[in-house]
Design a protein around this motif. Structure first.
Motif, PDB file in Angstrom:
ATOM      1  N   PRO A  37      11.481 -10.609  43.709  1.00 20.90           N
ATOM      2  CA  PRO A  37      12.429 -11.629  43.262  1.00 20.90           C
ATOM      3  C   PRO A  37      11.544 -12.695  42.372  1.00 20.90           C
ATOM      4  O   PRO A  37      12.376 -13.346  41.544  1.00 20.90           O
ATOM      5  N   GLU A  38      10.425 -12.686  42.465  1.00 21.53           N
ATOM      6  CA  GLU A  38       9.670 -13.893  41.676  1.00 21.53           C
ATOM      7  C   GLU A  38       9.786 -13.457  39.933  1.00 21.53           C
ATOM      8  O   GLU A  38       9.403 -14.390  39.344  1.00 21.53           O
ATOM      9  N   ARG A  39      10.166 -12.339  39.772  1.00 24.02           N
ATOM     10  CA  ARG A  39      10.270 -12.111  38.383  1.00 24.02           C
ATOM     11  C   ARG A  39      11.421 -13.163  37.457  1.00 24.02           C
ATOM     12  O   ARG A  39      11.313 -13.703  36.481  1.00 24.02           O
ATOM     13  N   PHE A  40      12.236 -13.518  38.512  1.00 21.24           N
ATOM     14  CA  PHE A  40      13.273 -14.321  37.662  1.00 21.24           C
ATOM     15  C   PHE A  40      12.760 -15.695  37.852  1.00 21.24           C
ATOM     16  O   PHE A  40      13.531 -16.689  37.161  1.00 21.24           O
ATOM     17  N   PHE A  41      11.564 -16.157  38.110  1.00 19.47           N
ATOM     18  CA  PHE A  41      10.981 -17.443  37.857  1.00 19.47           C
ATOM     19  C   PHE A  41      10.240 -17.607  36.550  1.00 19.47           C
ATOM     20  O   PHE A  41       9.910 -18.359  36.132  1.00 19.47           O
ATOM     21  N   ARG A  42      10.141 -16.273  35.823  1.00 22.61           N
ATOM     22  CA  ARG A  42       8.986 -16.132  34.857  1.00 22.61           C
ATOM     23  C   ARG A  42       9.781 -15.392  33.467  1.00 22.61           C
ATOM     24  O   ARG A  42       9.324 -15.583  32.571  1.00 22.61           O
ATOM     25  N   LEU A  43      11.146 -14.705  33.810  1.00 22.76           N
ATOM     26  CA  LEU A  43      11.789 -14.234  32.821  1.00 22.76           C
ATOM     27  C   LEU A  43      12.209 -15.255  31.455  1.00 22.76           C
ATOM     28  O   LEU A  43      12.838 -16.468  32.106  1.00 22.76           O
ATOM     29  N   ASP A  44      12.146 -14.835  30.448  1.00 23.79           N
ATOM     30  CA  ASP A  44      12.537 -15.722  29.362  1.00 23.79           C
ATOM     31  C   ASP A  44      14.017 -15.123  28.691  1.00 23.79           C
ATOM     32  O   ASP A  44      14.043 -14.146  28.176  1.00 23.79           O
ATOM     33  N   SER A  45      14.857 -15.735  29.124  1.00 21.90           N
ATOM     34  CA  SER A  45      16.448 -15.088  28.893  1.00 21.90           C
ATOM     35  C   SER A  45      16.551 -15.229  27.415  1.00 21.90           C
ATOM     36  O   SER A  45      17.501 -14.217  27.098  1.00 21.90           O
ATOM     37  N   GLU A  46      15.813 -15.926  26.861  1.00 21.09           N
ATOM     38  CA  GLU A  46      16.476 -16.190  25.131  1.00 21.09           C
ATOM     39  C   GLU A  46      15.697 -14.997  24.599  1.00 21.09           C
ATOM     40  O   GLU A  46      16.308 -14.695  23.245  1.00 21.09           O
ATOM     41  N   LYS A  47      14.876 -14.151  25.061  1.00 20.00           N
ATOM     42  CA  LYS A  47      14.545 -12.884  24.537  1.00 20.00           C
ATOM     43  C   LYS A  47      14.931 -11.661  24.744  1.00 20.00           C
ATOM     44  O   LYS A  47      14.890 -10.498  24.242  1.00 20.00           O
ATOM     45  N   GLN A  48      16.275 -11.721  25.730  1.00 24.94           N
ATOM     46  CA  GLN A  48      16.792 -10.831  25.971  1.00 24.94           C
ATOM     47  C   GLN A  48      18.204 -10.618  25.209  1.00 24.94           C
ATOM     48  O   GLN A  48      18.592 -11.731  24.915  1.00 24.94           O
ATOM     49  N   VAL A  49      18.615  -9.195  24.890  1.00 26.29           N
ATOM     50  CA  VAL A  49      20.158  -8.927  24.586  1.00 26.29           C
ATOM     51  C   VAL A  49      20.947  -9.302  25.439  1.00 26.29           C
ATOM     52  O   VAL A  49      20.881  -9.166  26.648  1.00 26.29           O
ATOM     53  N   LYS A  50      22.021 -10.178  25.329  1.00 29.86           N
ATOM     54  CA  LYS A  50      22.887 -10.863  26.290  1.00 29.86           C
ATOM     55  C   LYS A  50      23.940  -9.811  26.627  1.00 29.86           C
ATOM     56  O   LYS A  50      24.642  -9.207  25.918  1.00 29.86           O
ATOM     57  N   VAL A  51      23.730  -9.330  27.824  1.00 34.07           N
ATOM     58  CA  VAL A  51      24.577  -8.255  28.248  1.00 34.07           C
ATOM     59  C   VAL A  51      25.585  -8.706  29.548  1.00 34.07           C
ATOM     60  O   VAL A  51      26.844  -8.944  29.282  1.00 34.07           O
ATOM     61  N   GLY A  52      25.067  -8.732  30.719  1.00 34.34           N
ATOM     62  CA  GLY A  52      25.721  -8.950  31.953  1.00 34.34           C
ATOM     63  C   GLY A  52      26.162 -10.383  31.985  1.00 34.34           C
ATOM     64  O   GLY A  52      25.608 -11.442  31.490  1.00 34.34           O
ATOM     65  N   VAL A  53      27.144 -10.599  32.780  1.00 38.72           N
ATOM     66  CA  VAL A  53      27.776 -11.988  33.239  1.00 38.72           C
ATOM     67  C   VAL A  53      27.043 -12.999  34.011  1.00 38.72           C
ATOM     68  O   VAL A  53      27.218 -14.036  33.968  1.00 38.72           O
ATOM     69  N   TYR A  54      26.185 -12.268  34.818  1.00 37.86           N
ATOM     70  CA  TYR A  54      25.285 -12.972  35.742  1.00 37.86           C
ATOM     71  C   TYR A  54      23.940 -12.420  35.761  1.00 37.86           C
ATOM     72  O   TYR A  54      23.606 -11.469  36.207  1.00 37.86           O
ATOM     73  N   ALA A  55      22.877 -13.523  35.390  1.00 37.48           N
ATOM     74  CA  ALA A  55      21.371 -13.440  35.328  1.00 37.48           C
ATOM     75  C   ALA A  55      21.266 -12.185  34.384  1.00 37.48           C
ATOM     76  O   ALA A  55      20.182 -11.519  34.335  1.00 37.48           O
ATOM     77  N   ASN A  56      22.119 -11.814  33.476  1.00 33.37           N
ATOM     78  CA  ASN A  56      21.771 -10.753  32.454  1.00 33.37           C
ATOM     79  C   ASN A  56      21.916  -9.419  33.084  1.00 33.37           C
ATOM     80  O   ASN A  56      21.607  -8.562  32.259  1.00 33.37           O
ATOM     81  N   LEU A  57      22.216  -9.549  34.437  1.00 35.39           N
ATOM     82  CA  LEU A  57      22.278  -8.049  34.926  1.00 35.39           C
ATOM     83  C   LEU A  57      23.708  -7.440  34.759  1.00 35.39           C
ATOM     84  O   LEU A  57      24.489  -7.846  34.285  1.00 35.39           O
ATOM     85  N   MET A  58      23.422  -6.045  34.937  1.00 38.07           N
ATOM     86  CA  MET A  58      24.744  -5.085  34.657  1.00 38.07           C
ATOM     87  C   MET A  58      25.454  -4.802  35.973  1.00 38.07           C
ATOM     88  O   MET A  58      26.272  -4.243  36.112  1.00 38.07           O
ATOM     89  N   SER A  59      25.036  -5.449  37.120  1.00 35.41           N
ATOM     90  CA  SER A  59      25.556  -5.103  38.373  1.00 35.41           C
ATOM     91  C   SER A  59      27.119  -5.684  38.563  1.00 35.41           C
ATOM     92  O   SER A  59      27.783  -5.144  39.480  1.00 35.41           O
TER      93      SER A  59
END
Length: 543
Positions: free
Chosen positions: A448-470
């Protein structure tokens, strides 16, 4: 007496297969894409996907070998694209969503199981459904359900306290009570109806939901898969008759629909007869939906069968996804006791603030402040996506861009894929949720600690929540994702404040079984059906 196939039926089947082969041959070839060999020209690789040992096992294997986009064979040797590529998913689900309808065979199965609701509707029909339903899923509306989530969690807590007091090993099939609690929540939130699933262990609808997916979707036979594949090439008038197929599975789907309509129809007519005035102040989805429905012009309004179908879609989707996600989260926390302790300390610290200000229950703001709990929910949604594949086809000729170039069969590098109208595509949700360049080098671990260090600005915007596809993406994203998230937060906080969860002494291996949705199955005890056995004990009281 031996069963005889009539010459007419045989010729009709032969003609249908001929149409399948001809249509497939007219599409652009995907020979330039690399992919696995098919073990059977008749069944292709798709049969493998439904029979893989663990959900995602083949997706992850093929991604390691071919990259995030590859070619597989579907039935009768037809070619199919399979992708987990972020930009491809963004294009298919966001930028060109209605140009990529759901694959007809899979969508027909949704119709057979649940009726003409929002999960089945396409194009302008889906827009109409979504427009009428949106007011029932506003953030303000959904916040009013949190006390319901908390009351239901309290009933689960009392049941588990009773069970562990009677069992020496303290092992509880946590998914069973969570599924029943989720059914009660959806019933009351969706149409102000008490299923009583937690109170009545013989509740017929609860029993049917608890076994339907396992019995009808897990490891389908080759005949079943071939029959369903042929639906793609049937006219709608013929597909309308599929529900009358003289087989147990189809009778059971019809019975479930009738069982649900038997509950929903009186509620619908009661809402209709009572009028708008009687619905003022009522917050259940049906009341809000019908109020919005009555404000639309006649051409936009949902009919009775559509409203009933919405209730069935919401019940089926809401019951399965949240209870299964919470079951997997408790499983992971059982394997990560230090993180479980951290969450419990966080929940109790927030509880102390609640008491200090003179309140009793957590508010939405309290729940949102629990960053470790939220991170565990996000990570479980990522690592254990309940819906792991989506089936689409190109509605017209198009070019799908890739963010992750792949190496072609001739050694060249491919940055986009031209597709012809009718081209089938499988979106690998589980594959996207494990991409190392999106989620980190430890993407194959629950952390779970990955979500304290991920840089969302570097991700392609995909999912509606936390950029997940779930919860999917774009206009077809899950309309109830906020409802599911608040439910997960509220129920998890109550359970983890009260109980400590650990693995049973025999440490059973829990398989992520592919049954259309991912279900937990105890290896060697498949007769239990979906099962998540965990040792449950009262958490130590803080001094």
């Amino acid at each position: 007496m031996a069963y005889q196939v009539s010459p007419v039926a045989f010729l009709a089947l032969a003609a249908l297969v001929f149409v399948v082969v001809v249509r497939a041959s007219r599409r652009k070839s995907l020979h330039f894409l690399r992919g696995p060999d098919a073990p059977s020209r008749l069944l292709g690789n798709e049969h493998q996907l439904f029979h893989q040992s663990e959900t995602g096992y083949l997706d992850f294997k093929w991604m390691r070998e071919y990259g995030s986009t590859w070619r597989i064979r579907t039935f009768f040797g037809a070619e199919q694209i399979m992708t987990a590529d972020p930009k491809a998913l963004q294009h298919i689900l966001q930028k060109s969503s209605y140009n990529y309808p759901k694959r007809i065979d899979m969508n027909t199965l949704t119709f057979l199981q649940l009726g003409p609701g929002i999960l089945w509707a396409e194009g302008s029909m889906h827009q109409r459904h979504r427009k009428v339903m949106n007011p029932a899923f506003s953030a303000q509306q959904l916040r009013t359900f949190i006390p319901l989530f908390q009351r239901t969690a309290a009933k689960v807590i009392e049941q588990w306290k009773a069970q562990i007091s009677e069992k020496s090993d303290g092992v509880v099939l946590v998914n069973k009570s969570l599924a029943r609690g989720a059914l009660d929540i959806v019933g009351q939130a969706a149409f102000d109806y008490n299923f009583g699933a937690l109170d009545d262990m013989e509740n017929p609808l609860a029993k049917e939901y608890s076994t339907m997916i396992h019995d009808l979707q897990l490891y389908p036979t080759p005949f079943t898969m071939l029959y369903r594949n042929l639906w793609r090439y049937m006219p709608q008038s013929v597909r309308n008759l599929i529900k009358y197929t003289p087989m147990h599975a189809y009778r059971r789907m019809r019975n479930l629909n009738e069982m649900f309509k038997g509950i929903g129809r009186p509620l619908y007519h009661s809402n209709t007869a009572d009028g708008i005035a009687s619905r003022e102040g009522k917050r259940d989805v049906m009341s809000v939906l019908m109020k919005a429905n009555n404000s639309e012009n006649a051409g936009v309004r949902l009919g009775e069968e559509e409203v009933l179908a919405q209730m069935h879609h919401l019940t089926a989707a809401g019951q399965e996804t949240t209870s299964s996600t919470l079951s997997w989260m408790l499983y992971e926390l059982s394997k990560h006791p230090d993180y479980q302790v951290r969450i419990r300390e966080e929940i109790r610290a927030v509880r102390a603030l609640v008491v200090e200000r003179g309140d009793v229950e957590f508010t939405p703001e309290d729940l949102d402040s629990m960053k470790y709990t939220l991170a565990a929910i996000k990570e479980t949604l990522r690592f254990h996506p309940i819906a792991y594949h989506m089936w689409r086809y190109a509605g017209k000729d198009d070019v799908i861009p890739l963010s992750d170039p792949v190496t072609a069969a001739d050694g060249t590098v491919i940055t986009d894929i031209p597709v012809s109208a009718g081209q089938p595509i499988i979106i690998s949700i589980c594959g996207y949720n494990r991409l190392p360049h999106v989620w980190g080098d430890d993407a194959d671990q629950w952390n779970p600690e990955r979500f304290f260090r991920l840089d969302s600005e570097k991700q392609v915007k995909v999912g509606v929540y936390a950029n997940l596809m779930s919860f999917s993406a774009g206009v077809r994203a899950c309309i109830g994702w906020r409802f599911a998230l608040y439910q997960l937060q509220a129920v998890a906080a109550e359970l983890l404040e009260t109980f400590d969860f650990s693995l049973p002494d025999d440490t059973p291996y829990i398989k992520r079984a592919p049954a259309g949705v991912m279900v937990p199955i105890v290896e060697g005890k498949e007769e239990l059906g979906p099962a998540m056995p965990l040792r449950v004990s009262l958490a130590p009281v803080r001094v």
